[in-house]
Design an enzyme around this catalytic site. Structure first.
Site, mmCIF file in Angstrom:
data_model
loop_
_atom_site.group_PDB
_atom_site.id
_atom_site.type_symbol
_atom_site.label_atom_id
_atom_site.label_comp_id
_atom_site.label_asym_id
_atom_site.label_seq_id
_atom_site.Cartn_x
_atom_site.Cartn_y
_atom_site.Cartn_z
ATOM 1 N NE ARG A 180 -14.971 143.552 75.128
ATOM 2 C CZ ARG A 180 -13.844 143.715 74.639
ATOM 3 N NH1 ARG A 180 -12.423 143.985 74.313
ATOM 4 N NH2 ARG A 180 -14.063 142.682 73.392
ATOM 5 C CB ILE A 239 -16.310 126.458 77.553
ATOM 6 C CG1 ILE A 239 -17.868 127.437 77.821
ATOM 7 C CG2 ILE A 239 -16.533 125.916 78.558
ATOM 8 C CD1 ILE A 239 -18.307 127.369 76.728
ATOM 9 N NE ARG A 241 -8.090 130.576 73.669
ATOM 10 C CZ ARG A 241 -8.680 129.757 73.377
ATOM 11 N NH1 ARG A 241 -9.684 129.065 73.529
ATOM 12 N NH2 ARG A 241 -8.999 130.181 71.816
ATOM 13 C CD GLU A 270 -6.114 125.027 77.547
ATOM 14 O OE1 GLU A 270 -6.358 125.476 78.362
ATOM 15 O OE2 GLU A 270 -5.709 124.856 76.432
ATOM 16 C CG HIS A 288 -8.726 124.272 75.453
ATOM 17 N ND1 HIS A 288 -8.132 124.569 75.567
ATOM 18 C CD2 HIS A 288 -9.900 124.496 74.437
ATOM 19 C CE1 HIS A 288 -8.536 125.772 74.334
ATOM 20 N NE2 HIS A 288 -9.253 125.584 74.224
ATOM 21 C CB ILE A 289 -12.648 118.473 74.564
ATOM 22 C CG1 ILE A 289 -14.187 118.537 75.720
ATOM 23 C CG2 ILE A 289 -11.300 117.257 73.958
ATOM 24 C CD1 ILE A 289 -14.384 117.088 75.955
HETATM 25 C C1 8YV Z 1 -9.653 124.936 69.642
HETATM 26 C C2 8YV Z 1 -10.757 126.805 70.688
HETATM 27 O O1 8YV Z 1 -10.254 124.110 70.475
HETATM 28 O O2 8YV Z 1 -11.625 127.828 68.906
HETATM 29 C C3 8YV Z 1 -11.355 128.148 69.710
HETATM 30 O O3 8YV Z 1 -11.157 128.456 70.164
HETATM 31 O O4 8YV Z 1 -10.716 127.342 72.018
HETATM 32 C C4 8YV Z 1 -10.821 125.542 70.785
HETATM 33 O O5 8YV Z 1 -12.317 124.931 69.697
HETATM 34 C C5 8YV Z 1 -8.581 125.207 70.450
HETATM 35 O O6 8YV Z 1 -8.032 126.253 70.599
HETATM 36 C C6 8YV Z 1 -7.342 124.565 69.639
HETATM 37 O O7 8YV Z 1 -6.469 125.473 68.534
#
Ligand code: 8YV
Length: 328
Positions: A180, A239, A241, A270, A288-289
């Site tokens: 942006r 990675i 959302r 998810e 989501h790791i």
């Molecule tokens: C989290 C993430 O594990 O920090 C973030 O934004 O996506 C991850 O690090 C997840 O959101 C769990 O709260």
């Protein structure tokens, strides 16, 4: 005897971190780790002064409706699209997140997922596990795409995006980005990245990595139209959302092989995954790791506890989001 303030820990955390909290607070914990329904969350929040939550807990007008004593909700996550920040501010509840402590770990993972995707690592492993290595062609066995000396396109050039760009330089990659806000000249130089519009990036990049925060504007930022701009040899890594990519459109493109492959750590809705994605071999799926190393997850929990302690001691939490609540 003074009574300890009540707090909620909405999901399982490290037992030693929980023990540390129990010294100061009366803790309602959830070490069973079953995700609370909005109704359960609302009831818990009604009884506490502070809460530690993850991305799985939605904090909004409804869940806050009976939370008369609540001062802070500390997210153990840098992304905070699970927070309705205006609703929290209106209720006088401080919102905090966990920036910085996960930047390098998440950038490492973005690169790992990109490599696994381009070089078809998980797909290849299945040949071995299925006892079929001897059936693989020696020349045509899963052929991947190179990373070195190709062009990487990064959409979302915050701290994590810049971390990925710096890693790419070591692979001799050309880096282009879209964001942006354009970076300062100094920051662009530090990560050797060229600013381009989104369409140019999608057309020209060999590999596209998404690291933008989720919002109403970034919903389906990558849909059928955008995927159609990409090279048939390109890979797409998300990675950021779930919801940034239209997963149905992505599955259709991967099935039709209009792009080479995708690597996903996040999904729309998810922990459910689009059923068409599950059928495809040209997509690497991770649950989501991206921030999940012991050191980093401990640092995230520690920062969230610092935020909680500060708010309940009347101090400014180190990573306060709704700064308008801090008037001192
Ligand atoms: C989290 C993430 O594990 O920090 C973030 O934004 O996506 C991850 O690090 C997840 O959101 C769990 O709260």
């Amino acid at each position: 005897m003074t009574t300890k303030p009540k707090i909620l820990v909405a999901r399982a955390i490290f037992p030693d971190a929980l023990a540390q909290l129990e010294e100061k607070f009366e803790v309602q914990s959830n070490q069973a780790d079953d995700i609370f329904s909005p109704e359960q969350l609302r009831k818990h929040l009604a009884e506490v002064k502070g809460a530690l939550v993850f991305g799985s807990e939605r904090i909004d007008r409804n869940t806050l409706s009976d939370a008369k004593d609540l001062k802070i909700v500390a997210n153990i996550s840098v992304g905070y699209n699970n927070f309705d920040v205006p609703a929290m501010t209106a209720a006088g509840v401080m919102a905090t997140n966990t920036p910085d402590v996960l930047t390098d770990t998440t950038a490492d993972f973005g690169f790992a997922l990109l490599m696994a995707t381009a070089r078809r690592i998980t797909e290849s492993e299945h040949w071995i596990r299925n006892g079929q290595w001897d059936k693989m062609s020696i020349v045509y066995n899963p052929l991947g795409m190179d990373l070195h000396h190709t062009t990487l396109g990064i959409i979302g050039m915050g701290r994590i995006g810049q971390g990925i760009a710096k890693r790419a330089l070591g692979f001799g990659m050309k880096v282009m980005y879209h964001n942006r806000k354009r970076l300062s000249e100094t920051d662009e130089k530090a990560c050797g990245a060229r600013y381009v519009d989104k369409e140019t990036l999608l057309r020209e990049a060999d590999h596209v990595v998404l690291v933008v925060p989720y919002s109403a504007e970034s919903h389906h930022l990558i849909g059928a139209k955008e995927i159609a701009l990409m090279k048939p040899t390109a890979t797409l890594v998300n990675i950021a959302r779930g919801g940034i990519v239209d997963d149905a459109a992505l599955a259709a493109a991967l099935k039709a092989k209009t792009i080479f492959a995708a690597g996903l750590d996040v999904y729309e809705g998810e922990p459910k995954v689009h059923p068409e994605l599950l059928k495809l071999s040209n997509v690497v799926l991770a649950p989501h790791i991206a921030s999940a190393t012991e050191k980093t997850r401990r640092a995230m929990v520690a920062l969230a506890i610092d935020n909680l302690n500060a708010a309940l001691e009347g101090k400014r939490p180190p990573s306060l989001i709704n700064t308008e609540l801090w008037k001192n």
